[in-house]
Structure formats: structure tokens, C-alpha cells
Design an enzyme around this catalytic site. Structure first.
Site, PDB file in Angstrom:
ATOM      1  N   ILE A  14       0.869  -1.177   0.000  1.00  0.00           N
ATOM      2  CA  ILE A  14       0.000   0.000   0.000  1.00  0.00           C
ATOM      3  C   ILE A  14       0.905   1.226   0.000  1.00  0.00           C
ATOM      4  CG2 ILE A  14      -1.786   1.307   1.199  1.00  0.00           C
ATOM      5  CD1 ILE A  14      -2.788  -1.276   2.430  1.00  0.00           C
ATOM      6  N   HIS A  15       1.103   1.799  -1.175  1.00  0.00           N
ATOM      7  CA  HIS A  15       1.919   3.010  -1.296  1.00  0.00           C
ATOM      8  C   HIS A  15       0.987   4.191  -1.584  1.00  0.00           C
ATOM      9  CE1 HIS A  15       1.793   2.633  -5.758  1.00  0.00           C
ATOM     10  NE2 HIS A  15       1.778   1.352  -5.478  1.00  0.00           N
ATOM     11  N   ALA A  16       1.525   5.343  -1.931  1.00  0.00           N
ATOM     12  CA  ALA A  16       0.749   6.584  -2.008  1.00  0.00           C
ATOM     13  C   ALA A  16      -0.453   6.532  -2.952  1.00  0.00           C
ATOM     14  CB  ALA A  16       1.659   7.739  -2.395  1.00  0.00           C
ATOM     15  N   GLY A  19      -3.071   3.993  -1.798  1.00  0.00           N
ATOM     16  CA  GLY A  19      -3.496   4.460  -0.479  1.00  0.00           C
ATOM     17  C   GLY A  19      -4.491   5.600  -0.604  1.00  0.00           C
TER      18      GLY A  19
END
Length: 85
Positions: A14-16, A19
Site C-alpha cells: 500500500i503506497h501513495a 493508499g
């Protein structure tokens, strides 16, 4: 209360970008949506909290939804996780 577990398959976790999209899916619901991973919990409606989980590929995320629209919120979150993470 509705809950489900999902194991992250995205190689970046879960990255930017995902997210932010996850938060966009969660915000319209009145139910409280909580994510738990690696012994930490986060409000799914707050990007910084979601990012602080540090969920990587292979990590299991527990999603808990509680409130008036929990059925719809849980279904939307599960659909999002399966399609994007």
C-alpha cells in the site's frame, strides 16, 4: 460489524497512489472503517494513518467495518482491495 482479511499481492504494497484511492473509497461511508496490519491499526479515511501501517506484499490486512452502512462499505472495500492491491 463486518470483517475480512486480505493478503496484499501488489509488489509495492500500500503506497501513495493506491493508499489515496483507498481513502477515496472509504470516505463517503458513515461507518467506521479500520485497517489492521503488523500490529498497528489505522482509520481507512486518513491517508497518513493508512500509509503508517507499512503494509507490503504478502502482509495480511484485517478490515473491520462498523456502522449503519457497513454492508455496502465492506463490499466496496473488499472490491477495492481485490482490484488494486
Amino acid at each position: 460489524m463486518k470483517t475480512f482479511d486480505y493478503t496484499i499481492t501488489d509488489s509495492l504494497g500500500i503506497h501513495a497512489r493506491p493508499g489515496g484511492e483507498l481513502v477515496k473509497v472509504a470516505k463517503p461511508f458513515t461507518s467506521k472503517i479500520t485497517l489492521a496490519c503488523n500490529g498497528k491499526t489505522a482509520d481507512a479515511k486518513r491517508l497518513i494513518a493508512v500509509m503508517s501501517l507499512g503494509a507490503k506484499q504478502g502482509h495480511a490486512v484485517n478490515v473491520s467495518v462498523e456502522g449503519d452502512d457497513e454492508e455496502a462499505a465492506s463490499a466496496a472495500m473488499e472490491t477495492f482491495f481485490k482490484a488494486n492491491l
